[in-house]
Write a protein that holds these residues in place. Structure first.
Motif, PDB file in Angstrom:
ATOM      1  N   ALA A  49       0.860  -1.175   0.000  1.00  0.00           N
ATOM      2  CA  ALA A  49       0.000   0.000   0.000  1.00  0.00           C
ATOM      3  C   ALA A  49       0.899   1.228   0.000  1.00  0.00           C
ATOM      4  CB  ALA A  49      -0.910   0.014   1.223  1.00  0.00           C
ATOM      5  N   LEU A  50       0.715   2.083  -1.001  1.00  0.00           N
ATOM      6  CA  LEU A  50       1.532   3.286  -1.157  1.00  0.00           C
ATOM      7  C   LEU A  50       0.632   4.509  -1.212  1.00  0.00           C
ATOM      8  CD1 LEU A  50       3.782   2.101  -4.156  1.00  0.00           C
ATOM      9  CD2 LEU A  50       4.249   1.798  -1.719  1.00  0.00           C
ATOM     10  N   ASP A  51       1.146   5.641  -0.743  1.00  0.00           N
ATOM     11  CA  ASP A  51       0.443   6.904  -0.930  1.00  0.00           C
ATOM     12  C   ASP A  51       0.424   7.192  -2.433  1.00  0.00           C
ATOM     13  OD1 ASP A  51       0.579  10.000  -1.342  1.00  0.00           O
ATOM     14  OD2 ASP A  51      -0.266   9.717   0.667  1.00  0.00           O
ATOM     15  N   ALA A  52      -0.772   7.367  -2.994  1.00  0.00           N
ATOM     16  CA  ALA A  52      -0.892   7.522  -4.444  1.00  0.00           C
ATOM     17  C   ALA A  52      -0.269   8.819  -4.950  1.00  0.00           C
ATOM     18  CB  ALA A  52      -2.360   7.452  -4.858  1.00  0.00           C
ATOM     19  N   VAL A  53      -0.168   9.836  -4.101  1.00  0.00           N
ATOM     20  CA  VAL A  53       0.389  11.127  -4.518  1.00  0.00           C
ATOM     21  C   VAL A  53       1.911  11.134  -4.470  1.00  0.00           C
ATOM     22  CG1 VAL A  53       0.489  13.591  -3.984  1.00  0.00           C
ATOM     23  CG2 VAL A  53      -1.689  12.380  -3.847  1.00  0.00           C
ATOM     24  N   SER A  54       2.483  10.536  -3.411  1.00  0.00           N
ATOM     25  CA  SER A  54       3.929  10.626  -3.202  1.00  0.00           C
ATOM     26  C   SER A  54       4.681   9.323  -3.453  1.00  0.00           C
ATOM     27  CB  SER A  54       4.213  11.089  -1.770  1.00  0.00           C
ATOM     28  OG  SER A  54       3.828  10.068  -0.844  1.00  0.00           O
ATOM     29  N   GLY A  55       3.970   8.183  -3.455  1.00  0.00           N
ATOM     30  CA  GLY A  55       4.644   6.886  -3.576  1.00  0.00           C
ATOM     31  C   GLY A  55       5.200   6.373  -2.268  1.00  0.00           C
ATOM     32  N   ARG A  56       4.986   7.107  -1.173  1.00  0.00           N
ATOM     33  CA  ARG A  56       5.514   6.698   0.131  1.00  0.00           C
ATOM     34  C   ARG A  56       4.840   5.406   0.594  1.00  0.00           C
ATOM     35  NH1 ARG A  56       3.539   7.763   5.224  1.00  0.00           N
ATOM     36  NH2 ARG A  56       1.952   9.104   4.297  1.00  0.00           N
ATOM     37  N   PRO A  57       5.633   4.406   1.058  1.00  0.00           N
ATOM     38  CA  PRO A  57       5.035   3.170   1.566  1.00  0.00           C
ATOM     39  C   PRO A  57       4.202   3.436   2.824  1.00  0.00           C
ATOM     40  CG  PRO A  57       7.371   2.853   1.107  1.00  0.00           C
ATOM     41  CD  PRO A  57       7.101   4.331   1.029  1.00  0.00           C
ATOM     42  N   LEU A  58       2.999   2.877   2.864  1.00  0.00           N
ATOM     43  CA  LEU A  58       2.119   3.009   4.020  1.00  0.00           C
ATOM     44  C   LEU A  58       2.097   1.716   4.839  1.00  0.00           C
ATOM     45  CD1 LEU A  58      -0.851   4.861   2.285  1.00  0.00           C
ATOM     46  CD2 LEU A  58       1.019   5.848   3.629  1.00  0.00           C
ATOM     47  N   TRP A  59       1.978   0.582   4.159  1.00  0.00           N
ATOM     48  CA  TRP A  59       2.063  -0.711   4.828  1.00  0.00           C
ATOM     49  C   TRP A  59       2.299  -1.795   3.780  1.00  0.00           C
ATOM     50  CZ3 TRP A  59      -1.657  -4.058   3.055  1.00  0.00           C
ATOM     51  CH2 TRP A  59      -2.878  -3.544   2.640  1.00  0.00           C
ATOM     52  N   ARG A  60       2.716  -2.943   4.260  1.00  0.00           N
ATOM     53  CA  ARG A  60       2.863  -4.107   3.377  1.00  0.00           C
ATOM     54  C   ARG A  60       2.441  -5.335   4.149  1.00  0.00           C
ATOM     55  NH1 ARG A  60       8.910  -5.075   1.736  1.00  0.00           N
ATOM     56  NH2 ARG A  60       8.297  -7.232   1.767  1.00  0.00           N
ATOM     57  N   ARG A  61       1.919  -6.311   3.441  1.00  0.00           N
ATOM     58  CA  ARG A  61       1.379  -7.510   4.076  1.00  0.00           C
ATOM     59  C   ARG A  61       1.854  -8.731   3.298  1.00  0.00           C
ATOM     60  NH1 ARG A  61      -3.470  -8.871   7.108  1.00  0.00           N
ATOM     61  NH2 ARG A  61      -3.435 -11.133   7.215  1.00  0.00           N
ATOM     62  N   ALA A  62       2.616  -9.615   3.960  1.00  0.00           N
ATOM     63  CA  ALA A  62       3.101 -10.840   3.334  1.00  0.00           C
ATOM     64  C   ALA A  62       2.047 -11.936   3.467  1.00  0.00           C
ATOM     65  CB  ALA A  62       4.408 -11.279   3.977  1.00  0.00           C
TER      66      ALA A  62
END
Length: 198
Positions: A65-78
């Motif tokens: 999950a990334l911020d759509a405006v900046s590309g900053r990672p918000l979370w990830r789920r394996a």
């Protein structure tokens, strides 16, 4: 498999990464190299871009999950198993992996509920789509299941008269528009739910 949302086009890299470009000028807005090869078109929901990366070497996958405006990672789920396309609606991300249907909070990645769906009898792929407070799962033998998006409870199921293990290759494709879901398969296309106003 680029995705256009507003004035931005999101493009997965050939060997990994996600990139955002201005639709008019083509100027790159951001690049996120921490994402692996993306297997399906990403989705944008409430300002968050979600993407699936499957790893053939391990058989597992990761949802980013990334911020759509900046590309900053918000979370990830394996995940232990590979995933198909994501179904995202009403702040919920639904993952379909084999017989497991899992709903995550779109903002945090936390699990909201899990449900079991039948494995298809055919040789194609199953798919999922979310709309109108429900998540729909189409299996590769022409069955369709509707689960409550908030709780995972099964609302209803639609099955052909005859199911057999030698069902031909079928990929049930699901698409949504507002509260309506469209299903295409061997027998044509069907529209379910309330169609959006013209």
């Amino acid at each position: 498999m680029p995705l256009v949302v507003g004035d931005t086009v999101y493009v997965p890299g050939r060997t990994g990464g996600l990139f955002a470009f201005d639709v008019q000028s083509g100027a790159q807005r951001w690049a996120q190299e921490a994402v692996g090869p993306v297997d399906f078109a990403p989705t944008v929901h409430r300002g968050t871009l979600h993407a699936v990366c499957n790893d053939p070497a391990t058989g597992g996958s990761t949802v980013h999950a990334l911020d759509a405006v900046s590309g900053r990672p918000l979370w990830r789920r394996a995940q232990r198993h590979s995933l198909g396309e994501l179904a995202v609606a009403d702040g919920t991300v639904c993952l379909l992996s084999g017989t497991d249907l899992t709903a995550l909070d779109a903002g945090t990645g936390d699990t909201r509920w899990t449900a079991t769906v039948p494995r298809g009898l055919g040789r194609g792929m199953s798919s999922a789509a979310a709309a109108g407070g429900a998540v729909y799962v189409g299996t590769n033998d022409d069955r369709l299941f509707a689960h409550d998006l908030a709780t995972g409870r099964l609302h209803w199921r639609d099955e052909p008269d005859h199911l057999s293990a030698d069902t031909e290759y079928t990929r049930i494709a699901l698409a949504t528009a507002g509260p309506a879901v469209f299903r295409s398969g061997r027998t044509g296309i069907q529209a379910l739910g309330t169609l959006p106003a013209a």
